[in-house]
Design an enzyme around this catalytic site. Structure first.
Site, PDB file in Angstrom:
ATOM      1  N   ARG A 139      32.037 -51.939  77.342  1.00 43.01           N
ATOM      2  CA  ARG A 139      32.304 -52.930  78.386  1.00 43.01           C
ATOM      3  C   ARG A 139      32.889 -52.309  79.656  1.00 43.01           C
ATOM      4  O   ARG A 139      32.893 -52.956  80.697  1.00 43.01           O
ATOM      5  CB  ARG A 139      33.242 -54.017  77.850  1.00 43.01           C
ATOM      6  CG  ARG A 139      32.562 -54.873  76.789  1.00 43.01           C
ATOM      7  CD  ARG A 139      33.409 -56.033  76.309  1.00 43.01           C
ATOM      8  NE  ARG A 139      33.438 -57.142  77.239  1.00 43.01           N
ATOM      9  CZ  ARG A 139      33.485 -58.431  76.878  1.00 43.01           C
ATOM     10  NH1 ARG A 139      33.480 -58.759  75.600  1.00 43.01           N
ATOM     11  NH2 ARG A 139      33.538 -59.372  77.779  1.00 43.01           N
ATOM     12  N   LYS A 193      43.619 -48.459  71.025  1.00 46.20           N
ATOM     13  CA  LYS A 193      42.659 -49.357  70.397  1.00 46.20           C
ATOM     14  C   LYS A 193      41.285 -48.818  70.733  1.00 46.20           C
ATOM     15  O   LYS A 193      40.893 -48.752  71.897  1.00 46.20           O
ATOM     16  CB  LYS A 193      42.807 -50.785  70.929  1.00 46.20           C
ATOM     17  CG  LYS A 193      41.726 -51.735  70.410  1.00 46.20           C
ATOM     18  CD  LYS A 193      41.802 -53.104  71.068  1.00 46.20           C
ATOM     19  CE  LYS A 193      40.654 -54.000  70.605  1.00 46.20           C
ATOM     20  NZ  LYS A 193      40.660 -55.331  71.246  1.00 46.20           N
ATOM     21  N   TYR A 210      34.080 -50.941  85.472  1.00 47.03           N
ATOM     22  CA  TYR A 210      33.197 -50.970  86.646  1.00 47.03           C
ATOM     23  C   TYR A 210      33.309 -49.715  87.515  1.00 47.03           C
ATOM     24  O   TYR A 210      32.301 -49.142  87.940  1.00 47.03           O
ATOM     25  CB  TYR A 210      33.439 -52.225  87.511  1.00 47.03           C
ATOM     26  CG  TYR A 210      32.501 -52.298  88.703  1.00 47.03           C
ATOM     27  CD1 TYR A 210      31.175 -52.664  88.540  1.00 47.03           C
ATOM     28  CD2 TYR A 210      32.946 -51.951  89.977  1.00 47.03           C
ATOM     29  CE1 TYR A 210      30.306 -52.704  89.622  1.00 47.03           C
ATOM     30  CE2 TYR A 210      32.080 -51.985  91.070  1.00 47.03           C
ATOM     31  CZ  TYR A 210      30.766 -52.359  90.887  1.00 47.03           C
ATOM     32  OH  TYR A 210      29.910 -52.393  91.945  1.00 47.03           O
ATOM     33  N   ILE A 214      42.687 -54.676  65.852  1.00 47.81           N
ATOM     34  CA  ILE A 214      42.824 -55.743  66.842  1.00 47.81           C
ATOM     35  C   ILE A 214      41.451 -56.394  66.903  1.00 47.81           C
ATOM     36  O   ILE A 214      40.591 -56.016  67.686  1.00 47.81           O
ATOM     37  CB  ILE A 214      43.282 -55.186  68.201  1.00 47.81           C
ATOM     38  CG1 ILE A 214      44.575 -54.360  68.028  1.00 47.81           C
ATOM     39  CG2 ILE A 214      43.517 -56.323  69.193  1.00 47.81           C
ATOM     40  CD1 ILE A 214      45.071 -53.684  69.298  1.00 47.81           C
ATOM     41  N   TYR A 233      43.500 -48.921  75.636  1.00 53.45           N
ATOM     42  CA  TYR A 233      42.380 -49.686  75.082  1.00 53.45           C
ATOM     43  C   TYR A 233      41.086 -49.065  75.583  1.00 53.45           C
ATOM     44  O   TYR A 233      40.743 -49.165  76.760  1.00 53.45           O
ATOM     45  CB  TYR A 233      42.532 -51.140  75.527  1.00 53.45           C
ATOM     46  CG  TYR A 233      41.478 -52.112  75.079  1.00 53.45           C
ATOM     47  CD1 TYR A 233      40.538 -51.807  74.099  1.00 53.45           C
ATOM     48  CD2 TYR A 233      41.435 -53.396  75.634  1.00 53.45           C
ATOM     49  CE1 TYR A 233      39.591 -52.724  73.700  1.00 53.45           C
ATOM     50  CE2 TYR A 233      40.494 -54.328  75.247  1.00 53.45           C
ATOM     51  CZ  TYR A 233      39.572 -53.986  74.274  1.00 53.45           C
ATOM     52  OH  TYR A 233      38.630 -54.903  73.884  1.00 53.45           O
ATOM     53  N   THR A 241      40.534 -58.542  76.046  1.00 52.54           N
ATOM     54  CA  THR A 241      39.134 -58.941  76.245  1.00 52.54           C
ATOM     55  C   THR A 241      38.857 -60.340  75.710  1.00 52.54           C
ATOM     56  O   THR A 241      38.234 -61.165  76.380  1.00 52.54           O
ATOM     57  CB  THR A 241      38.194 -57.937  75.551  1.00 52.54           C
ATOM     58  OG1 THR A 241      38.422 -56.643  76.089  1.00 52.54           O
ATOM     59  CG2 THR A 241      36.741 -58.319  75.773  1.00 52.54           C
ATOM     60  N   THR A 242      39.335 -60.636  74.505  1.00 52.20           N
ATOM     61  CA  THR A 242      39.101 -61.928  73.878  1.00 52.20           C
ATOM     62  C   THR A 242      39.795 -63.048  74.631  1.00 52.20           C
ATOM     63  O   THR A 242      39.390 -64.204  74.547  1.00 52.20           O
ATOM     64  CB  THR A 242      39.571 -61.885  72.411  1.00 52.20           C
ATOM     65  OG1 THR A 242      38.893 -60.816  71.744  1.00 52.20           O
ATOM     66  CG2 THR A 242      39.285 -63.171  71.675  1.00 52.20           C
TER      67      THR A 242
END
Length: 308
Positions: free
Chosen positions: A146, A170, A115, A212, A141, A52-53
């Site tokens: 999100r 995660k 989504y 993380i 993850y 994501t980051t």
């Protein structure tokens, strides 16, 4: 790295590094290498990119593979490498995870598809198929804020039972009861990582394997030290670091990650503070607040790389 070895080595602070861009929005590979070296020299226990980051949805599939390749080369075996390979597209996820294996990654971080809002049964089939397509360990993850979908503990436990190389998760999940039940149902040797900054320390207390954390991009040494202190039995030091980093954690998430983070790294002169649309830098007011908070943690250079 096989599952048993991965469960021993993939502990501590796995830093999710930003994807630095040039002012023309191309990927800044020399800066990516500098960031990786800085993290390793600062005590980061493992490196992740294109999570994501790392703005994976702003990268093409070819760019994601290229970033993984460049990162693997820069790491040069000094610490484990755990790239993010997930996507909302099933075949793309398998392709990227296979590429991670070909490149030499130690494990793959695979996000719950976003989504689409798949059912729990569909999520089981998705992750089982990714698992069966590769030989490297997989860390799931789960970030319902999100993805709009929460991977249920029961589904995760079923995957853990049926898939030997799914070794951990995660959890960017503010439901602390949920994360407790992960280890209850998946076993205490299942690797549980915090993806919520304010839960990095508490997660260790229930048996977590590490974290993380996006904040590691700013303070890699102290984010790693939280784990080191806990691992040595220095609970007080880990607790002190938890509260010391809290104001920084808070300001870095006043806008969507990694926008505040990239603004902060730009203020530090570490990167060009550039994101690709539809992501963008925070408002000027928030940038002023970030700078004010950042002053308490690092010595900011007088002149920094401008955003434009």
């Amino acid at each position: 790295m096989y599952a048993k070895e991965a469960k021993e080595k993939l502990r501590g602070s796995i830093a999710p590094i930003v994807t630095p861009f040039m002012k023309d929005f191309s990927i800044d590979y020399p800066t990516l290498e500098k960031l990786i070296n800085w993290h390793i020299n600062s005590g980061t226990h493992a490196i992740s990119v294109t999570g994501t980051t790392g703005e994976p949805s702003s990268l093409s599939v070819e760019e994601r593979v290229s970033v993984m390749e460049k990162a693997y080369k820069a790491i040069d075996g000094r610490v484990p490498f755990v790239p993010g390979t997930g996507s909302t597209n099933h075949d793309e996820t398998i392709y990227l995870t296979q590429k991670a294996q070909e490149i030499g990654a130690d494990a793959a971080l695979v996000i719950v598809p976003y989504y689409n809002k798949p059912s729990q049964h569909a999520l089981y089939k998705h992750f089982k198929a990714v698992h069966d397509a590769v030989d490297i360990p997989i860390i799931i993850y789960n970030i319902p804020g999100r993805t709009a979908t929460n991977l249920h503990v029961e589904t995760l436990a079923r995957l853990n039972e049926d898939c030997a190389n799914i070794i951990g998760v995660k959890e960017s999940n503010k439901d602390f009861e949920h994360v407790n039940r992960v280890l209850l149902n998946c076993g205490r040797d299942f690797l549980l990582y915090s993806g919520i900054e304010l839960l990095c320390f508490p997660m260790l207390a229930i048996g977590g394997a590490g974290h993380i954390s996006a904040t590691a991009n700013i303070m890699p040494d102290k984010v790693a030290e939280i784990y080191n202190a806990w691992n040595k039995g220095d609970v007080q030091r880990a607790q002190e670091l938890h509260y010391e980093l809290m104001p920084l954690n808070d300001v870095l998430f006043k806008d969507t990650n990694p926008a505040p983070l990239k603004a902060a790294l730009g203020m530090m002169g570490a990167i060009h503070p550039v994101l690709r649309l539809p992501m963008d830098l925070p408002t000027e007011d928030l940038q002023r607040e970030i700078r004010r908070v950042l002053h308490d943690y690092v010595d900011l250079p007088e002149h920094v790389i401008p955003s434009k």
